[in-house]
Scaffold this active site. Structure first.
Site, PDB file in Angstrom:
ATOM      1  CE1 TYR A  55     -12.204  24.005 -80.764  1.00  0.00           C
ATOM      2  CE2 TYR A  55     -11.880  23.400 -83.052  1.00  0.00           C
ATOM      3  CZ  TYR A  55     -11.610  23.200 -81.723  1.00  0.00           C
ATOM      4  OH  TYR A  55     -10.750  22.205 -81.336  1.00  0.00           O
ATOM      5  CG  HIS A 140     -14.941  18.758 -78.083  1.00  0.00           C
ATOM      6  ND1 HIS A 140     -15.283  19.954 -78.667  1.00  0.00           N
ATOM      7  CD2 HIS A 140     -13.656  18.914 -77.652  1.00  0.00           C
ATOM      8  CE1 HIS A 140     -14.261  20.791 -78.592  1.00  0.00           C
ATOM      9  NE2 HIS A 140     -13.273  20.185 -77.966  1.00  0.00           N
TER      10      HIS A 140
END
Length: 326
Positions: A55, A140
């Site tokens: 992010y 992830h």
């Protein structure tokens, strides 16, 4: 705010703040907006905050760490992710990240679920966040890296769990089949599931959610608006689903669900939020928010009163499957 506990003792409030927008997802989030998002989350009783190196190429982690620094570390639950390594790269002045975040392209992302990469990645996340431990770390999106992620990756997180650096470990993915396999074949505590148990899509009821209940693994539900399709009372033409233009038939179905919601005095996004927590395997819903208004709106929807007959009506009209809640 009511909280569930993972088998490791990690408490998960029903609502958590997702940190993608804090990393400038799509456009710049101002410091005032970010501050309001975190402060409103706290004021409304939520203590769950999620982020990732992905992010904003680390910007979300740095920003969230600064905003949470005013609070005692034991007062909140912090999760991040590992396996998408940030590699420094040369970039032109003004060149922005090509991964969807409005930040300088100072790094590129590389999938790497090796032991060394996971240990190094968690250490870097701790530094960016300004903390000495993490409550949850997820691998992830290891969709195309099962062999390495299920052995070296989970093994490295297990080491950190044994050392007390991480309390709970898991995977975060946009599918349900592989997380179910992780539950069955590895020693994980939690899964972050994106978009696979929503008012429009319930594929996780066939594999992941039963496996989670059987093995005592928690589910954190994210992407519950299916990338915006369910975020408004009526779906407009041109809406997206899983980040691509939604098929006309899917828009028609979503609007049919919206009509039933209105019959029962509710609306589509409120029902979407509440649906996301109705299965007994689901512990929490995490919602990405850019400012305090979005946080309040999400929590208001989660706490609104909905007539339980709404769910029966959706099932009776073929808009939800029988047995959808386990």
């Amino acid at each position: 705010m009511q909280a569930a506990q993972l088998r490791t003792g990690t408490p998960l409030t029903r609502f958590g703040l997702g940190g993608a927008q804090l990393g400038n997802l799509g456009r710049v989030t101002t410091d005032e907006q970010a501050h309001a998002a975190v402060d409103t989350t706290w004021a409304r009783g939520s203590r769950l905050f999620d982020t990732a190196p992905h992010y904003g190429l680390g910007y979300s982690e740095r920003r969230l760490g600064r905003l949470l620094a005013a609070h005692q570390r034991d007062a909140f639950v912090l999760s991040t992710k590992a396996g998408r390594t940030l590699v420094p790269q040369e970039h032109d002045e003004g060149q922005l990240d090509d991964g969807g975040f409005a930040v300088p392209a100072a790094y590129r992302r590389e999938f790497d679920f090796s032991r060394d990469a996971i240990l190094r990645g968690v250490e870097q996340s701790l530094e960016r966040l300004g903390v000495d431990r993490l409550d949850i770390v997820y691998l992830h999106d290891p969709d195309h890296h099962w062999e390495q992620a299920s052995t070296e990756g989970i093994g490295a997180l297990g080491e950190l769990r044994e050392q007390g650096v991480v309390t709970s470990i898991g995977v975060g993915m946009n599918q349900s089949a592989m997380p179910a396999r992780f539950i069955r074949e590895t020693d994980i505590d939690v899964v972050m599931l994106a978009g696979r148990f929503t008012l429009l899509e319930q594929g996780a009821t066939a594999d992941l959610l039963p496996a989670a209940l059987e093995h005592g693994v928690g589910i954190v539900n994210v992407g519950v608006y299916n990338s915006g399709l369910l975020a408004r009372p009526r779906v407009a033409p041109g809406a997206t689903y899983d980040y691509v233009p939604a098929p006309a038939a899917l828009i028609e179905r979503a609007n049919a669900i919206a009509e039933v919601c209105e019959e029962f005095g509710s609306d589509l996004p409120t029902a979407a939020m509440q649906f996301s927590l109705r299965h007994p395997a689901v512990s929490s819903v995490v919602l990405g928010c850019r400012d305090g208004e979005q946080v309040s709106e999400g929590i208001d929807r989660l706490e609104a009163t909905i007539d339980d007959a709404l769910w029966d009506a959706l099932i009776a009209r073929g808009l939800l499957p029988e047995g959808v809640f386990g």
